[in-house]
Enzyme design. Structure first.
Site, PDB file in Angstrom:
ATOM      1  N   GLY A   1     -61.594  29.767   1.014  1.00  0.00           N
ATOM      2  CA  GLY A   1     -62.733  30.251   0.932  1.00  0.00           C
ATOM      3  C   GLY A   1     -62.501  31.936   1.974  1.00  0.00           C
ATOM      4  O   GLY A   1     -63.426  31.725   2.623  1.00  0.00           O
ATOM      5  N   TYR A   2     -62.031  33.259   2.227  1.00  0.00           N
ATOM      6  CA  TYR A   2     -61.897  33.568   2.917  1.00  0.00           C
ATOM      7  C   TYR A   2     -62.373  34.700   2.884  1.00  0.00           C
ATOM      8  O   TYR A   2     -63.438  35.513   2.110  1.00  0.00           O
ATOM      9  CB  TYR A   2     -60.811  34.175   3.044  1.00  0.00           C
ATOM     10  CG  TYR A   2     -60.435  33.115   3.966  1.00  0.00           C
ATOM     11  CD1 TYR A   2     -60.366  31.965   4.327  1.00  0.00           C
ATOM     12  CD2 TYR A   2     -59.114  33.601   5.138  1.00  0.00           C
ATOM     13  CE1 TYR A   2     -60.444  31.129   5.802  1.00  0.00           C
ATOM     14  CE2 TYR A   2     -58.541  33.302   5.952  1.00  0.00           C
ATOM     15  CZ  TYR A   2     -59.278  31.714   6.600  1.00  0.00           C
ATOM     16  OH  TYR A   2     -58.133  30.705   7.544  1.00  0.00           O
ATOM     17  N   SER A   3     -61.767  35.461   1.174  1.00  0.00           N
ATOM     18  CA  SER A   3     -62.143  36.758   0.852  1.00  0.00           C
ATOM     19  C   SER A   3     -63.290  36.467   0.100  1.00  0.00           C
ATOM     20  O   SER A   3     -64.016  36.132  -0.687  1.00  0.00           O
ATOM     21  CB  SER A   3     -61.331  37.790  -0.592  1.00  0.00           C
ATOM     22  OG  SER A   3     -59.652  37.168   0.811  1.00  0.00           O
TER      23      SER A   3
ATOM     24  N   GLU B   1     -50.211  30.501   6.299  1.00  0.00           N
ATOM     25  CA  GLU B   1     -50.510  30.633   4.978  1.00  0.00           C
ATOM     26  C   GLU B   1     -49.339  31.819   5.471  1.00  0.00           C
ATOM     27  O   GLU B   1     -47.924  31.400   3.970  1.00  0.00           O
ATOM     28  CB  GLU B   1     -51.401  31.376   4.300  1.00  0.00           C
ATOM     29  CG  GLU B   1     -51.272  32.717   3.444  1.00  0.00           C
ATOM     30  CD  GLU B   1     -52.561  32.556   3.095  1.00  0.00           C
ATOM     31  OE1 GLU B   1     -53.668  33.123   3.422  1.00  0.00           O
ATOM     32  OE2 GLU B   1     -52.789  33.381   1.602  1.00  0.00           O
TER      33      GLU B   1
HETATM   34  C1  LIG Z   1     -52.182  36.039  -5.141  1.00  0.00           C
HETATM   35  C2  LIG Z   1     -53.305  36.648  -4.198  1.00  0.00           C
HETATM   36  C3  LIG Z   1     -53.361  35.010  -4.221  1.00  0.00           C
HETATM   37  C4  LIG Z   1     -54.811  35.241  -3.295  1.00  0.00           C
HETATM   38  N1  LIG Z   1     -55.828  34.194  -2.745  1.00  0.00           N
HETATM   39  C5  LIG Z   1     -56.285  33.887  -1.617  1.00  0.00           C
HETATM   40  C6  LIG Z   1     -57.092  32.756  -1.883  1.00  0.00           C
HETATM   41  O1  LIG Z   1     -56.992  31.726  -2.063  1.00  0.00           O
HETATM   42  N2  LIG Z   1     -58.773  33.060  -0.900  1.00  0.00           N
HETATM   43  C7  LIG Z   1     -58.645  34.467  -0.446  1.00  0.00           C
HETATM   44  O2  LIG Z   1     -60.133  34.362   0.057  1.00  0.00           O
HETATM   45  N3  LIG Z   1     -58.142  35.408  -0.583  1.00  0.00           N
HETATM   46  C8  LIG Z   1     -57.286  35.363  -2.040  1.00  0.00           C
HETATM   47  N4  LIG Z   1     -56.194  36.746  -1.830  1.00  0.00           N
HETATM   48  C9  LIG Z   1     -57.653  37.799  -1.654  1.00  0.00           C
HETATM   49  C10 LIG Z   1     -56.446  38.555  -0.557  1.00  0.00           C
HETATM   50  O3  LIG Z   1     -56.778  37.811   0.742  1.00  0.00           O
HETATM   51  C11 LIG Z   1     -56.941  40.048  -0.544  1.00  0.00           C
HETATM   52  O4  LIG Z   1     -56.507  40.687  -1.954  1.00  0.00           O
HETATM   53  C12 LIG Z   1     -56.122  40.904   0.216  1.00  0.00           C
HETATM   54  O5  LIG Z   1     -56.709  40.733   1.675  1.00  0.00           O
HETATM   55  C13 LIG Z   1     -56.473  42.398   0.271  1.00  0.00           C
HETATM   56  O6  LIG Z   1     -58.357  42.472   0.233  1.00  0.00           O
HETATM   57  P1  LIG Z   1     -58.809  43.101  -0.553  1.00  0.00           P
HETATM   58  O7  LIG Z   1     -58.086  42.373  -1.932  1.00  0.00           O
HETATM   59  O8  LIG Z   1     -60.080  43.345  -1.259  1.00  0.00           O
HETATM   60  O9  LIG Z   1     -58.027  44.815  -0.783  1.00  0.00           O
HETATM   61  P2  LIG Z   1     -58.707  46.109   0.550  1.00  0.00           P
HETATM   62  O10 LIG Z   1     -58.874  45.207   1.873  1.00  0.00           O
HETATM   63  O11 LIG Z   1     -59.368  46.452  -0.551  1.00  0.00           O
HETATM   64  O12 LIG Z   1     -56.970  46.490   0.377  1.00  0.00           O
HETATM   65  C14 LIG Z   1     -56.781  48.101  -0.428  1.00  0.00           C
HETATM   66  C15 LIG Z   1     -55.245  48.763  -0.034  1.00  0.00           C
HETATM   67  O13 LIG Z   1     -55.933  49.429   1.514  1.00  0.00           O
HETATM   68  C16 LIG Z   1     -55.004  49.049   1.388  1.00  0.00           C
HETATM   69  N5  LIG Z   1     -56.119  49.060   3.117  1.00  0.00           N
HETATM   70  C17 LIG Z   1     -57.563  48.506   3.378  1.00  0.00           C
HETATM   71  N6  LIG Z   1     -57.365  48.678   5.202  1.00  0.00           N
HETATM   72  C18 LIG Z   1     -56.556  48.920   5.702  1.00  0.00           C
HETATM   73  C19 LIG Z   1     -56.280  49.585   6.771  1.00  0.00           C
HETATM   74  N7  LIG Z   1     -57.058  49.340   7.497  1.00  0.00           N
HETATM   75  N8  LIG Z   1     -55.150  50.496   7.278  1.00  0.00           N
HETATM   76  C20 LIG Z   1     -54.277  50.503   6.296  1.00  0.00           C
HETATM   77  N9  LIG Z   1     -53.718  50.069   4.841  1.00  0.00           N
HETATM   78  C21 LIG Z   1     -55.268  49.844   4.626  1.00  0.00           C
HETATM   79  C22 LIG Z   1     -54.666  47.559   2.413  1.00  0.00           C
HETATM   80  O14 LIG Z   1     -53.627  47.284   2.393  1.00  0.00           O
HETATM   81  C23 LIG Z   1     -54.665  47.822   0.216  1.00  0.00           C
HETATM   82  O15 LIG Z   1     -53.889  48.028  -0.155  1.00  0.00           O
HETATM   83  C24 LIG Z   1     -55.897  36.410  -2.748  1.00  0.00           C
HETATM   84  C25 LIG Z   1     -55.153  37.532  -3.222  1.00  0.00           C
HETATM   85  C26 LIG Z   1     -54.100  37.443  -4.418  1.00  0.00           C
HETATM   86  C27 LIG Z   1     -53.192  38.568  -4.865  1.00  0.00           C
END
Ligand SMILES: Cc1cc2nc3c(=O)[nH]c(=O)nc-3n(C[C@H](O)[C@H](O)[C@H](O)COP(=O)(O)OP(=O)(O)OC[C@H]3O[C@@H](n4cnc5c(N)ncnc54)[C@H](O)[C@@H]3O)c2cc1C
Length: 403
Positions: free
Chosen positions: A125-127, A242
């Site tokens: 539970g991070y995101s 991870e």
């Molecule tokens: C298959 C899968 C499994 C997952 N499982 C889990 C889970 O079990 N638990 C959990 O907590 N989360 C989980 N996640 C979530 C995952 O950790 C997040 O989707 C990820 O950290 C990206 O966050 P976001 O989706 O909010 O995208 P955003 O942070 O909104 O990013 C959108 C885009 O902007 C880019 N971006 C953002 N900030 C920057 C920066 N500073 N510099 C350059 N580019 C940037 C990113 O690279 C991306 O392309 C999972 C995701 C996937 C796809």
């Protein structure tokens, strides 16, 4: 770099191979359910010192001296035999090593053994809806009330939360502290009153992701890992584990072999697709990346065997980025080979299985799925920043002003 295993390691490999002759199980044992067979074989593999090698015995492991090369041999041989080894789950692969580093003695004894066997499943539970890459901006809160934390808020993209017994998660416990300093790492029982798990439909057709809502959920105070307000450091440790789980070169090699088979068996203009020079060129390009991943992996092991510090281990930082890119490239070649069969929807079996693709719909599922790991555990852009800034000491990327 010496790519040969010494005689002692080759002897170890032979021991592993002899042990693996016991898989699949035979006779009466083969009548057990698939889960029971895996659990039985895994228990034997721990006893023999091949699985969870360096986890101490009192926490359910084999209690052997850490040895990266032996781990690599075990991984290769178990993967080749299709035998159940270390579980690549959130519990065994991410929480257990984190607790070994930061957990209290009671937490290690209570939570590590069932996480290793898979008897208790975990989710991460991070995101949150507004906090993915910028994870430290998370808002889901935990307030101390007597001997319990009271949790309120929401998590999202929580893989497998609907099947999990527990969640390890990040919660804001110090609302007035600066954003990285006000976070704590808690272990939450998913059966607690006030938790609502809502599955999300993904483009593969499965519902592996969920949203998790917390409404006055009470978590025992002793389920805090590390110190209050210092959960950020604990979460970094979990993320390293991870990222190490993503980008496995053995899996890439097997999938590449399957891709070559697919190119042999696909008929184009009356001839096997592999006879087409353009297809062969794409295969060679992908194999170059697969070989580089294997070599980089060897380099990482050599460095860890020599006890080199993390700073010298840029290959490790690159493994996830490189691995997810390579798998996407590989799956894109497979998808193109499928032609009109690429329009078929994945079956339930494809969606459930982590196994090899090998059917047209299996390849479709694997192609769609290959897009996710480049985002999970930190998106590729973030990974590039980490490699540049921490690996190579380049100037920091522009950051938004602190909230
Ligand atoms: C298959 C899968 C499994 C997952 N499982 C889990 C889970 O079990 N638990 C959990 O907590 N989360 C989980 N996640 C979530 C995952 O950790 C997040 O989707 C990820 O950290 C990206 O966050 P976001 O989706 O909010 O995208 P955003 O942070 O909104 O990013 C959108 C885009 O902007 C880019 N971006 C953002 N900030 C920057 C920066 N500073 N510099 C350059 N580019 C940037 C990113 O690279 C991306 O392309 C999972 C995701 C996937 C796809």
């Amino acid at each position: 770099m010496d790519l040969q295993y010494s005689e002692a390691y080759q002897e170890f490999r032979r021991e592993v191979q002899v042990f693996l002759a016991g898989w699949p199980l035979q006779a009466e044992e083969a009548k057990l359910s698939a889960e029971e067979q895996e659990a039985l074989f895994r228990a034997r593999a721990i006893e023999a010192g091949f699985v969870y090698r360096d986890i101490p015995k009192q926490y359910g492991g084999a209690g052997c001296e850490p040895d990266g090369l032996k781990d690599a041999i075990v991984r290769e041989e178990f993967y080749r035999a299709g035998a159940p080894g270390n579980l690549p789950t959130q519990g065994a692969g991410m929480l257990a090593p984190t607790l070994l580093e930061f957990g209290s003695e009671a937490q290690k004894k209570r939570f590590i053994p069932p996480a290793l066997t898979g008897e208790e499943a975990w989710c991460q539970g991070y995101s949150e809806p507004g906090s993915g890459s910028d994870l430290a901006s998370l808002q889901c809160s935990a307030r101390l009330d007597g001997d319990h934390w009271v949790v309120n808020g929401q998590k999202i993209w929580t893989s497998n939360a609907h099947e999990a017994d527990f969640m390890f998660g990040l919660f804001r416990t110090e609302p007035d502290a600066s954003k990285h300093a006000g976070i704590s790492y808690l272990l939450v029982d998913m059966k607690s009153p006030g938790i609502d798990v809502r599955p999300l439909r993904e483009m593969t057709g499965s519902s592996e992701f969920t949203e998790v809502f917390f409404d006055d959920v009470r978590v025992p105070a002793e389920n805090l890992v590390g110190k209050r307000g210092e959960g950020w450091a604990v979460s970094r440790a979990t993320l390293v584990h991870e990222r190490n789980l993503i980008g496995n070169p053995n899996m890439m090699r097997e999938t590449f072999d399957d891709l070559v088979e697919l190119a042999r068996n696909t008929i184009r203009n009356g001839r096997p697709a592999i006879e087409d020079a353009h297809v062969r060129q794409r295969l060679v390009e992908v194999e170059g990346y697969v070989r580089t991943a294997e070599t980089s992996n060897m380099r990482q092991f050599s460095a860890s065997v020599r006890g080199e510090p993390l700073k010298a281990m840029r290959p490790m930082m690159m493994a996830k980025l490189y691995g997810t890119d390579t798998v996407q490239m590989l799956q894109a070649v497979a998808y193109d080979l499928l032609g009109s069969e690429g329009m078929l929807a994945p079956t339930e079996e494809d969606i459930r299985g982590w196994s090899r693709s090998n059917t047209p719909t299996g390849w479709v599922e694997a192609y769609i799925f290959s897009l996710g790991p480049a985002i999970a555990g930190g998106a590729s852009n973030i990974q590039l920043n980490i490699i540049g800034e921490r690996g190579y000491g380049l100037p920091r990327d522009l950051r938004p002003p602190a909230k």
